[in-house]
Motif scaffolding. Sequence first.
Motif, short mmCIF file in Angstrom:
data_model
loop_
_atom_site.label_atom_id
_atom_site.label_comp_id
_atom_site.label_asym_id
_atom_site.label_seq_id
_atom_site.Cartn_x
_atom_site.Cartn_y
_atom_site.Cartn_z
N GLU A 35 0.81 -1.22 0.00
CA GLU A 35 0.00 0.00 0.00
C GLU A 35 0.84 1.26 0.00
O GLU A 35 0.31 2.37 -0.24
N TYR A 36 2.14 1.13 0.27
CA TYR A 36 3.01 2.30 0.30
C TYR A 36 3.95 2.38 -0.90
O TYR A 36 4.85 3.22 -0.92
N LEU A 37 3.75 1.51 -1.89
CA LEU A 37 4.65 1.50 -3.05
C LEU A 37 4.58 2.80 -3.84
O LEU A 37 5.61 3.39 -4.20
N SER A 38 3.38 3.28 -4.11
CA SER A 38 3.22 4.51 -4.90
C SER A 38 3.82 5.70 -4.16
O SER A 38 4.53 6.53 -4.74
N VAL B 131 8.20 9.76 -3.30
CA VAL B 131 9.22 10.32 -2.40
C VAL B 131 10.61 10.12 -2.98
O VAL B 131 11.45 11.03 -2.95
N SER B 132 10.87 8.94 -3.54
CA SER B 132 12.17 8.67 -4.14
C SER B 132 12.44 9.59 -5.32
O SER B 132 13.56 10.11 -5.48
N ALA B 133 11.40 9.83 -6.14
CA ALA B 133 11.55 10.72 -7.28
C ALA B 133 11.86 12.14 -6.82
O ALA B 133 12.71 12.83 -7.40
N VAL B 134 11.19 12.59 -5.76
CA VAL B 134 11.43 13.95 -5.24
C VAL B 134 12.86 14.07 -4.71
O VAL B 134 13.54 15.08 -4.95
N ILE B 135 13.34 13.04 -4.02
CA ILE B 135 14.70 13.07 -3.49
C ILE B 135 15.72 13.11 -4.62
O ILE B 135 16.68 13.90 -4.58
N ILE B 136 15.51 12.29 -5.64
CA ILE B 136 16.45 12.25 -6.77
C ILE B 136 16.46 13.59 -7.51
O ILE B 136 17.52 14.11 -7.87
N ILE B 137 15.28 14.15 -7.74
CA ILE B 137 15.19 15.44 -8.43
C ILE B 137 15.90 16.53 -7.62
O ILE B 137 16.64 17.37 -8.18
N THR B 138 15.71 16.50 -6.31
CA THR B 138 16.35 17.50 -5.46
C THR B 138 17.87 17.38 -5.50
O THR B 138 18.59 18.38 -5.56
N ILE B 139 18.36 16.14 -5.46
CA ILE B 139 19.81 15.92 -5.51
C ILE B 139 20.39 16.37 -6.85
O ILE B 139 21.48 16.96 -6.91
N VAL B 140 19.65 16.12 -7.94
CA VAL B 140 20.14 16.51 -9.27
C VAL B 140 20.17 18.03 -9.42
O VAL B 140 21.13 18.61 -9.96
N ILE B 141 19.12 18.72 -8.92
CA ILE B 141 19.03 20.17 -9.10
C ILE B 141 19.90 20.92 -8.09
O ILE B 141 20.61 21.88 -8.44
N TYR B 142 19.87 20.48 -6.84
CA TYR B 142 20.63 21.14 -5.77
C TYR B 142 21.56 20.14 -5.10
O TYR B 142 21.35 19.78 -3.93
N PRO B 143 22.57 19.64 -5.80
CA PRO B 143 23.41 18.58 -5.22
C PRO B 143 24.22 19.02 -4.01
O PRO B 143 24.38 18.27 -3.05
N TRP B 144 24.72 20.27 -4.04
CA TRP B 144 25.62 20.71 -2.95
C TRP B 144 24.86 21.09 -1.69
O TRP B 144 25.48 21.28 -0.64
#
Length: 255
Positions: A210-213, A218-231
Amino acid sequence: MLRFKRKRLGIRPVPFTKLLPNIITLIGLIIGSSSIRFALDSRWETAVYCILIATIIDGLDGGVARMLNATSHFGAELDSLCDFMNFGLCPAMLIYLWSFQQYEYKVISWASIMLFLVCMAIRLARFNTAIVQPSEIKQDDRFLLGVPAPSGAVLALIPLILDFEFSPLFGEFNLRNHTLLINLYIVIIALLLPSRLPTLSLKKIQIKQEYLSLSMIVSAVIIITIVIYPWYSLPLVAILYVLSIPVCMYVTRKL
């Protein structure tokens, strides 16, 4: 005559799919070791990017090998040697060239770098030994023992990453000049590598259906944040990772 010799020696052609994981590992080695070249040119951000890309590749080659059924003892040894270069020697040289080279007492700084390399070598040697001779000591499969090599490399580079964006915000404060603090930090990270402390393993985390979606979002948001603001995001992730170690210790004691 040539065919006869090949049959006699038992030489058989090797499919390209069996070599693909090793090629991916070597690509990671080339990219990771290139960080030293950029560090010598004082291109620190590019050098750190090389280590981060090598970290991503290190997580891919093992999965590709298992998917193609191409795992081998040679591949494991090659991966370990490349890990020592990418996550041991390269981060150590980056830190030394970035801050310690201008330090008056270089011997102290070089000693901390040597300790980091020794602990990284012990960490990888213990990992290789565990593959050949599994330990009889029972441990929780949901946790790792000590800090993995890629995580240790990223943690060691956090002072360098903080200098990219945070040092200009504080004006006269320059993290690069606080070599004693950086030395102490490198020693702590070095000791965490071969330690027996339980650390978080993302591969072992189980998520309910039930928590897969939600977990994917959340994983996509974390990855996007790391790519845009890595430092900005990488130091935050590093802090959360370090804080998770006491939590893992508490959970393992309760279990």
